[in-house]
Design a protein around this motif. Sequence first.
Motif, PDB file in Angstrom:
ATOM      1  N   GLU A 372      40.920  27.765  45.433  1.00 19.71           N
ATOM      2  CA  GLU A 372      39.907  28.096  44.414  1.00 19.71           C
ATOM      3  C   GLU A 372      40.456  29.161  43.473  1.00 19.71           C
ATOM      4  OE1 GLU A 372      35.778  27.507  47.018  1.00 19.71           O
ATOM      5  OE2 GLU A 372      36.767  29.469  46.944  1.00 19.71           O
ATOM      6  N   SER A 373      39.928  29.174  42.252  1.00 20.47           N
ATOM      7  CA  SER A 373      40.325  30.171  41.263  1.00 20.47           C
ATOM      8  C   SER A 373      39.092  30.608  40.475  1.00 20.47           C
ATOM      9  CB  SER A 373      41.382  29.596  40.316  1.00 20.47           C
ATOM     10  OG  SER A 373      41.686  30.525  39.292  1.00 20.47           O
ATOM     11  N   PHE A 374      38.920  31.921  40.343  1.00 23.25           N
ATOM     12  CA  PHE A 374      37.802  32.483  39.594  1.00 23.25           C
ATOM     13  C   PHE A 374      38.370  33.462  38.571  1.00 23.25           C
ATOM     14  CE2 PHE A 374      36.312  31.401  43.823  1.00 23.25           C
ATOM     15  CZ  PHE A 374      35.215  30.600  43.535  1.00 23.25           C
ATOM     16  N   PRO A 375      38.572  33.025  37.325  1.00 20.74           N
ATOM     17  CA  PRO A 375      39.239  33.871  36.323  1.00 20.74           C
ATOM     18  C   PRO A 375      38.272  34.828  35.628  1.00 20.74           C
ATOM     19  CG  PRO A 375      38.815  31.702  35.404  1.00 20.74           C
ATOM     20  CD  PRO A 375      38.344  31.648  36.837  1.00 20.74           C
ATOM     21  N   ASN A 376      38.838  35.916  35.116  1.00 18.79           N
ATOM     22  CA  ASN A 376      38.154  36.840  34.210  1.00 18.79           C
ATOM     23  C   ASN A 376      36.865  37.406  34.804  1.00 18.79           C
ATOM     24  OD1 ASN A 376      40.187  36.104  32.303  1.00 18.79           O
ATOM     25  ND2 ASN A 376      38.944  34.345  31.667  1.00 18.79           N
ATOM     26  N   LEU A 377      36.958  37.907  36.031  1.00 22.49           N
ATOM     27  CA  LEU A 377      35.799  38.500  36.676  1.00 22.49           C
ATOM     28  C   LEU A 377      35.651  39.966  36.288  1.00 22.49           C
ATOM     29  CD1 LEU A 377      36.186  36.998  40.271  1.00 22.49           C
ATOM     30  CD2 LEU A 377      34.835  36.125  38.357  1.00 22.49           C
ATOM     31  N   SER A 378      34.414  40.445  36.370  1.00 18.23           N
ATOM     32  CA  SER A 378      34.114  41.827  36.007  1.00 18.23           C
ATOM     33  C   SER A 378      33.445  42.522  37.181  1.00 18.23           C
ATOM     34  CB  SER A 378      33.193  41.867  34.785  1.00 18.23           C
ATOM     35  OG  SER A 378      32.716  43.180  34.561  1.00 18.23           O
ATOM     36  N   SER A 379      33.628  43.836  37.270  1.00 20.02           N
ATOM     37  CA  SER A 379      32.953  44.621  38.300  1.00 20.02           C
ATOM     38  C   SER A 379      31.682  45.275  37.773  1.00 20.02           C
ATOM     39  CB  SER A 379      33.902  45.699  38.850  1.00 20.02           C
ATOM     40  OG  SER A 379      34.338  46.547  37.794  1.00 20.02           O
ATOM     41  N   SER A 380      31.318  44.961  36.550  1.00 22.71           N
ATOM     42  CA  SER A 380      30.096  45.498  35.950  1.00 22.71           C
ATOM     43  C   SER A 380      28.945  44.516  36.167  1.00 22.71           C
ATOM     44  CB  SER A 380      30.288  45.738  34.452  1.00 22.71           C
ATOM     45  OG  SER A 380      29.069  46.126  33.851  1.00 22.71           O
TER      46      SER A 380
END
Length: 511
Positions: A372-380
């Motif tokens: 699986e790949s989850f691109p461009n994630l944010s911690s906000s």
Amino acid sequence: MSRELLSSKVVFEEEEPRVRGIPSVPTSVAGAVGLAERGPIGQAVLCTSMEDYQATFGGFTPDSDLALAAMGFFENGGSHLWVVRTVHYEDASNPESHTATRAAAALTTGGGPTPAVLRGTLRPPFTLADGQRLEVSANGAAAADVVFSGAAASVAAGRPGPYSLTAGQSLRVRVDDGRDVFIAFNEGDFEDIAQATAQEVAAVLNASIVGGRATVADGVLRIASDIQGASSRLEVGDEIAGTVFGFPGGPQVGSGNVQSLRAVELAEVRALVEAAVAGVRVAPSSLGTLQLLTQSTGPGASLRVQGDAGSGLGLDALPHTGDASGATDVLHLEAKDAGAYANRIEVEVRPSTNGAPDTFDVLVLEDGAYRESFPNLSSSEDDARYVERIVNDERTGSTYVQAFMVQPDAIPDVQTVALSAGADGLVGLDDTDFIGSEAGRSGLLRARRSAGPLPPPGPRARHSRRPQRHGALLRGGARWPRLRRPRLARGLQRHGHRRLRLAGGRPRRTL
């Protein structure tokens, strides 16, 4: 000939000879309970194909032939298989007491000041008692109390014994979200049924109630749920409930600030602690245990927890302080299902595909292969690509892991971590774990309710006598019609109907 019936004649009507059909019951629906590689524990899941089974419960394992039984069922024409995954339970009546654990890991960031951290040694759910408390002091401030409370739903008779009963009368009792239980009173249960004592009535009730208990105090009969907390329910009905005992009508509800004191969830601890203690957060550790952290960082951050609830939560009473620099947990990762299979899973963090400095990519590997790949994630949390929202989405999220932010707005370093400490919960496995419990709604009893009426477990259940055979197909394959009239059946068999067999005849062998 006229069909009109007159008093002076008899009319005969002839019909073509025909063979009456013998109705059969559906045979393509089955229930199975056993050990699986993955999947929810103690829950009945409907599978309509082998691919459907594998998507939920994984593949073949050396510890179980459940997958093999499922494959045989579908290859022989079965279409609906209710599957229940079981493991060892410390208490069969408590579905949360299973010993299987989820693999876990943490994504970290380093170089900056760290908060004061108190890591527990126990995984949720936790077992506490009513009135137990935590005394939490953070950053030198006065300790704040966090009290855990829970009371069971209960009903008390409106009058003390003795009670005037009649043989054959019954009392309806429903505990929590279980079914109605009708408890009959017979003469043999009492020295004098017309003058039944409260202790005698309590003994009859306790022999039949599941998930509750009857007690006597000062001669007054009381019935209560075993669950102490807001989720407990109790209802006592029928005609004699009010007329003989004086029980109040309608359902009674438990109380408290947790759903059940014997199964306190981490989310409940978080809500109570963060509401009572300023500057302290609650989050799971990399091993899935309870973890308390200060919002402030550096050597000035301090944290200490005391109180009798600390041992039940796995917390020590020592002082903890932050550091000037060091690794800090940013994101807690946990396998979707409990089991050792997840120890083969890794999570990799890469710089974001879009090149933004405040985002990152997450990739999931199994046995070294990218899944699986989850691109461009944010911690906000305000961002549309917030990591918890994307990874934990039920429809488009990960099928392998779930993620929980530990340090808000922090970005994990580029790294690869392996999940660990997952266990299948097979140590101590015995027959009780397969049969299950009516109160715990697990094992064979869970499959039986989902798949329809099945024969009760007994001496014919081979899997209940063979602990080494970790899988049991409860009903499967083609079955011949079963007749409840032995004479008719034997007559039909003598005339060539060889495929008929009598009800209660020799059972088919399990797959």
